[in-house]
Design an enzyme around this catalytic site. Structure first.
Site, mmCIF file in Angstrom:
data_model
loop_
_atom_site.group_PDB
_atom_site.id
_atom_site.type_symbol
_atom_site.label_atom_id
_atom_site.label_comp_id
_atom_site.label_asym_id
_atom_site.label_seq_id
_atom_site.Cartn_x
_atom_site.Cartn_y
_atom_site.Cartn_z
ATOM 1 N N LYS A 159 0.671 -1.403 -0.022
ATOM 2 C CA LYS A 159 -0.018 -0.078 -0.059
ATOM 3 C C LYS A 159 0.832 1.186 0.094
ATOM 4 O O LYS A 159 1.892 1.244 0.494
ATOM 5 C CB LYS A 159 -0.867 0.022 1.227
ATOM 6 C CG LYS A 159 -1.765 -1.383 1.467
ATOM 7 C CD LYS A 159 -2.765 -1.541 2.518
ATOM 8 C CE LYS A 159 -3.984 -0.482 2.437
ATOM 9 N NZ LYS A 159 -4.647 -0.915 3.595
ATOM 10 N N GLU A 201 0.712 -4.993 4.318
ATOM 11 C CA GLU A 201 -0.257 -5.416 5.121
ATOM 12 C C GLU A 201 -0.798 -6.996 4.826
ATOM 13 O O GLU A 201 -0.621 -7.037 3.711
ATOM 14 C CB GLU A 201 -1.388 -4.518 5.287
ATOM 15 C CG GLU A 201 -1.497 -3.547 6.209
ATOM 16 C CD GLU A 201 -2.778 -2.663 6.133
ATOM 17 O OE1 GLU A 201 -2.903 -1.476 6.675
ATOM 18 O OE2 GLU A 201 -3.706 -3.076 5.510
ATOM 19 N N ILE A 204 -6.261 -9.358 4.774
ATOM 20 C CA ILE A 204 -7.681 -10.131 5.402
ATOM 21 C C ILE A 204 -8.674 -10.430 4.412
ATOM 22 O O ILE A 204 -9.409 -9.631 3.830
ATOM 23 C CB ILE A 204 -8.248 -9.028 6.327
ATOM 24 C CG1 ILE A 204 -6.912 -8.453 7.202
ATOM 25 C CG2 ILE A 204 -9.179 -9.619 7.471
ATOM 26 C CD1 ILE A 204 -6.300 -9.109 8.470
ATOM 27 N N GLU A 289 -6.948 2.760 8.244
ATOM 28 C CA GLU A 289 -6.517 4.199 8.025
ATOM 29 C C GLU A 289 -7.573 5.200 8.278
ATOM 30 O O GLU A 289 -8.764 5.015 9.124
ATOM 31 C CB GLU A 289 -6.503 4.559 6.412
ATOM 32 C CG GLU A 289 -7.784 4.665 5.615
ATOM 33 C CD GLU A 289 -7.774 5.449 4.419
ATOM 34 O OE1 GLU A 289 -6.758 6.049 4.293
ATOM 35 O OE2 GLU A 289 -8.744 5.374 3.613
ATOM 36 N N ASN A 291 -9.389 8.753 7.331
ATOM 37 C CA ASN A 291 -9.674 9.961 6.494
ATOM 38 C C ASN A 291 -10.153 11.171 7.215
ATOM 39 O O ASN A 291 -10.957 11.271 8.057
ATOM 40 C CB ASN A 291 -10.988 9.490 5.701
ATOM 41 C CG ASN A 291 -10.565 8.400 4.845
ATOM 42 O OD1 ASN A 291 -9.332 8.676 4.578
ATOM 43 N ND2 ASN A 291 -11.554 7.607 4.549
ATOM 44 N N ARG A 293 -11.214 14.274 7.321
ATOM 45 C CA ARG A 293 -11.971 15.051 6.394
ATOM 46 C C ARG A 293 -13.398 14.677 6.559
ATOM 47 O O ARG A 293 -13.639 13.419 7.158
ATOM 48 C CB ARG A 293 -11.795 15.124 5.076
ATOM 49 C CG ARG A 293 -11.573 13.788 4.388
ATOM 50 C CD ARG A 293 -11.509 13.549 2.938
ATOM 51 N NE ARG A 293 -10.978 12.203 2.540
ATOM 52 C CZ ARG A 293 -11.845 11.251 2.312
ATOM 53 N NH1 ARG A 293 -13.178 11.492 2.498
ATOM 54 N NH2 ARG A 293 -11.513 10.136 2.004
HETATM 55 P P1 ADP Z 1 -14.877 8.173 1.177
HETATM 56 O O1 ADP Z 1 -14.305 7.269 2.288
HETATM 57 O O2 ADP Z 1 -15.409 9.514 1.785
HETATM 58 O O3 ADP Z 1 -15.620 7.534 0.226
HETATM 59 P P2 ADP Z 1 -12.820 8.079 -0.696
HETATM 60 O O4 ADP Z 1 -11.554 7.520 -0.446
HETATM 61 O O5 ADP Z 1 -13.472 7.425 -1.780
HETATM 62 O O6 ADP Z 1 -13.394 8.554 0.426
HETATM 63 O O7 ADP Z 1 -12.292 9.514 -1.453
HETATM 64 C C1 ADP Z 1 -13.604 10.598 -1.795
HETATM 65 C C2 ADP Z 1 -12.983 11.507 -2.829
HETATM 66 O O8 ADP Z 1 -11.624 11.826 -2.748
HETATM 67 C C3 ADP Z 1 -13.073 10.723 -4.147
HETATM 68 O O9 ADP Z 1 -13.508 11.484 -4.942
HETATM 69 C C4 ADP Z 1 -11.809 10.042 -4.479
HETATM 70 O O10 ADP Z 1 -11.626 9.995 -5.652
HETATM 71 C C5 ADP Z 1 -10.925 11.325 -3.920
HETATM 72 N N1 ADP Z 1 -9.638 10.928 -3.043
HETATM 73 C C6 ADP Z 1 -9.267 10.493 -1.980
HETATM 74 N N2 ADP Z 1 -8.110 10.365 -1.529
HETATM 75 C C7 ADP Z 1 -7.534 10.807 -2.771
HETATM 76 C C8 ADP Z 1 -6.244 10.905 -3.045
HETATM 77 N N3 ADP Z 1 -5.080 10.815 -2.265
HETATM 78 N N4 ADP Z 1 -5.996 11.474 -4.128
HETATM 79 C C9 ADP Z 1 -6.844 11.608 -5.281
HETATM 80 N N5 ADP Z 1 -8.262 11.622 -4.907
HETATM 81 C C10 ADP Z 1 -8.481 11.152 -3.688
HETATM 82 P P1 ADP Z 2 -7.977 4.182 0.516
HETATM 83 O O1 ADP Z 2 -6.987 5.133 1.167
HETATM 84 O O2 ADP Z 2 -7.649 4.080 -0.804
HETATM 85 O O3 ADP Z 2 -9.278 4.314 0.996
HETATM 86 P P2 ADP Z 2 -7.708 1.920 2.503
HETATM 87 O O4 ADP Z 2 -6.559 1.451 3.128
HETATM 88 O O5 ADP Z 2 -8.817 2.493 3.083
HETATM 89 O O6 ADP Z 2 -7.285 2.733 1.306
HETATM 90 O O7 ADP Z 2 -8.199 0.429 1.868
HETATM 91 C C1 ADP Z 2 -9.263 0.287 0.760
HETATM 92 C C2 ADP Z 2 -10.071 -0.687 0.703
HETATM 93 O O8 ADP Z 2 -9.024 -1.805 0.361
HETATM 94 C C3 ADP Z 2 -10.681 -1.370 1.967
HETATM 95 O O9 ADP Z 2 -11.848 -0.701 2.263
HETATM 96 C C4 ADP Z 2 -10.592 -2.829 1.772
HETATM 97 O O10 ADP Z 2 -11.595 -3.183 0.927
HETATM 98 C C5 ADP Z 2 -9.268 -3.007 1.096
HETATM 99 N N1 ADP Z 2 -8.160 -3.178 1.864
HETATM 100 C C6 ADP Z 2 -7.472 -2.474 2.628
HETATM 101 N N2 ADP Z 2 -6.578 -2.983 3.100
HETATM 102 C C7 ADP Z 2 -6.554 -4.399 3.286
HETATM 103 C C8 ADP Z 2 -6.165 -5.444 3.879
HETATM 104 N N3 ADP Z 2 -5.255 -5.536 4.682
HETATM 105 N N4 ADP Z 2 -6.638 -6.689 3.733
HETATM 106 C C9 ADP Z 2 -7.844 -6.882 2.732
HETATM 107 N N5 ADP Z 2 -8.563 -5.670 2.253
HETATM 108 C C10 ADP Z 2 -8.079 -4.700 2.303
HETATM 109 MG MG MG Z 3 -9.946 3.960 2.998
#
Ligand code: ADP
Ligand code: ADP
Ligand code: MG
Length: 455
Positions: A159, A201, A204, A289, A291, A293
């Site tokens: 990641k 990681e 899971i 993680e 967020n 915001r």
């Molecule tokens: P939520 O958990 O609110 O659904 P998302 O991870 O889907 O959050 O992100 C919300 C919005 O922000 C989406 O439009 C996604 O494409 C954008 N986004 C989130 N993180 C990033 C990033 N690091 N770079 C670009 N776009 C991002």
């Molecule tokens: P992002 O910042 O893009 O939202 P996350 O770390 O929140 O990234 O992961 C996004 C999604 O990826 C999670 O909601 C889950 O579906 C999958 N995921 C992330 N980490 C794991 C893990 N260790 N094992 C299985 N699925 C994962």
């Molecule tokens: Mg996430």
């Protein structure tokens, strides 16, 4: 209220949502917009609008100098970053504050700790919150990475520390794949996020995505229960619910308490979400993680708690203490949100921008549609495909599902393809109705049900 005039440094449905909250608080709104968004609903609704640059986000919604100039020009005293774009950019938060303005969100330092996914894991561990087994922080040395991956056991997830929006994640099933993917992942993360840092990681399997909404004022924090967002495609959420119907009450209490402890450990101010993976069988949860915001799916929490999360985040940004205590936050009923995107689910979710020829917005009891649409609007091709979010509430999940089917039937967006047909099929699916799903359930389901999406 220490905020009189709020610059909205974002676009789309969340800009509209922020305007609504600000107006109820008596705050004047200034909508920052690119040239492509001059006709947007947010620009029409805001008290004022300031152009910040051309369509490309890098030159407008991601342009810190242009946004600060817009704030100065309009006399704004605060900036709301929405989600996406600069919402989790610590340098932006610092620049806003250095300009003498209020940033509607946590401090730059809190974003630095919790917005960096490897640093957030360390903060979680320090606060006693379980994390997914994985590397201790970032992992730059290829040889050490191999040792850690072997110790964790394949498959492992690679990641990006700066990742987000479902991007910057790879799965390696064995050593060979791992050796190929690591350098690729690093190069991609560098290109996409300006930071090639990686961490590892354990995967899971069959986990659910369960997240806790919190609100903090810098001194104390409260939780507003959980949301379940297990229906995902390419790790992006498409359907969200509150509460999670599979979470036993005792586990819910532990989960929510862990989120509050972690938020308080970084003196968090604002609205935030702590995301976890949850394994039904062992009833174990693992922090993944934070967020830092407001999130896309915040309305389901608003529907079950009666709170206005955007209003509360503005109030604490203005320096007010939280006016609700943990005991004031009560959970009532069940809410479901579906994301209506300008994408064709029958054609592998191909983006489908275009002109809205006709529009019928659903209404009635327990029904909310947060959208950027109006009839005649031209959906620009430059940004995220989210058109709106259909949210329903009812006392029980089954009734909420029936209400979702009814509301989707009312929703008509003429002229472009949307993800509505996907949600209609999903809402009728027996597994979805039984809440028998996990984060990797939807993708194979889409393969099998693709033909049903030809609406
Ligand atoms: P939520 O958990 O609110 O659904 P998302 O991870 O889907 O959050 O992100 C919300 C919005 O922000 C989406 O439009 C996604 O494409 C954008 N986004 C989130 N993180 C990033 C990033 N690091 N770079 C670009 N776009 C991002
Ligand atoms: P992002 O910042 O893009 O939202 P996350 O770390 O929140 O990234 O992961 C996004 C999604 O990826 C999670 O909601 C889950 O579906 C999958 N995921 C992330 N980490 C794991 C893990 N260790 N094992 C299985 N699925 C994962
Ligand atoms: Mg996430």
């Amino acid at each position: 209220m220490a905020i009189g005039r709020l610059l909205i440094a974002n676009r789309g449905e969340i800009a509209v949502r922020i305007i609504r909250a600000a107006r109820e608080l008596g705050i004047r709104t200034v909508q920052a917009h690119s040239t492509a968004d001059a006709d947007s609903l947010a620009v029409r609704m805001a008290d004022e609008a300031v152009e910040i640059g051309p369509p490309q986000a890098a030159k407008s919604y991601l342009n810190i100098d242009a946004l600060l100039a817009a704030a100065r020009k309009s006399g704004a005293d605060a900036v709301h970053p929405g989600y996406g774009f600069l919402a989790e950019n610590a340098n932006f938060a610092d620049a806003v504050t250095a300009a003498g303005l209020i940033f509607v969100g946590p401090s730059g330092d809190a974003i630095r700790i919790m917005g960096d996914k490897a640093a957030a894991r360390a903060a979680a561990e320090a606060a006693g919150v379980p994390v997914v087994p994985g590397s201790d922080g970032r992992i730059d040395d290829p040889e050490r990475a191999r040792i850690v991956a072997r110790a964790i056991g394949f498959p492992v997830m690679i990641k990006a520390a700066a990742g987000g929006g479902g991007r910057g994640i790879r799965i390696a099933h064995d050593q060979g794949e791992f050796d190929t993917l690591m350098p690729q992942a690093s190069a991609e993360a560098k290109a996409a996020f300006g930071d090639g840092g990686l961490y590892i990681e354990k995967v899971i399997e069959k986990a659910r995505h369960i997240e806790v909404q919190i609100l903090g004022d810098g001194n104390s924090a409260i939780h507003c229960f959980e949301r379940e967002c297990s229906l995902q495609r390419r790790r992006q959420k498409l359907w969200e619910e509150a509460p999670s119907v599979v979470l036993p009450q005792a586990v819910r209490e532990k989960l929510c308490a862990s989120a509050v402890a972690l938020a308080e450990s970084v003196k968090y101010r604002g609205a935030g979400t702590l995301e976890y993976l949850y394994d039904d069988e062992s009833q174990k949860f693992y922090f993944i993680e934070m967020n830092t915001r407001i999130q896309v799916e915040h309305p389901v929490t608003e529907m079950i708690t009666g709170l206005d999360l955007v209003r509360e985040m503005i109030r604490v940004a203005a320096g007010e203490p939280l006016r609700i205590s943990q005991d004031d936050v009560r959970m009532n009923g069940h809410a479901i949100e579906v994301r209506i995107n300008a994408e064709d689910p029958a054609k592998n979710f191909m983006p489908a921008p275009g002109t809205i020829a006709s529009l019928r917005i659903p209404g009635g009891p327990g029904t909310r549609f947060d959208t950027l649409l109006y009839q005649g609007y031209q959906v620009p091709p430059f940004y995220d495909s989210l058109l709106g979010k259909l949210i329903v509430w009812d006392e029980m999940r089954g009734a909420a599902l029936d209400r979702m089917v009814r509301a989707l039937g009312e929703l008509e967006i003429g002229g472009i393809k949307t993800t509505k047909p996907l949600h209609q099929v999903l809402a009728a699916d027996p597994e979805v109705r039984a809440a028998r799903f996990h984060t990797r359930w939807l993708e194979p389901w889409l393969e099998q049900n693709a033909e049903k999406m030809f609406a």
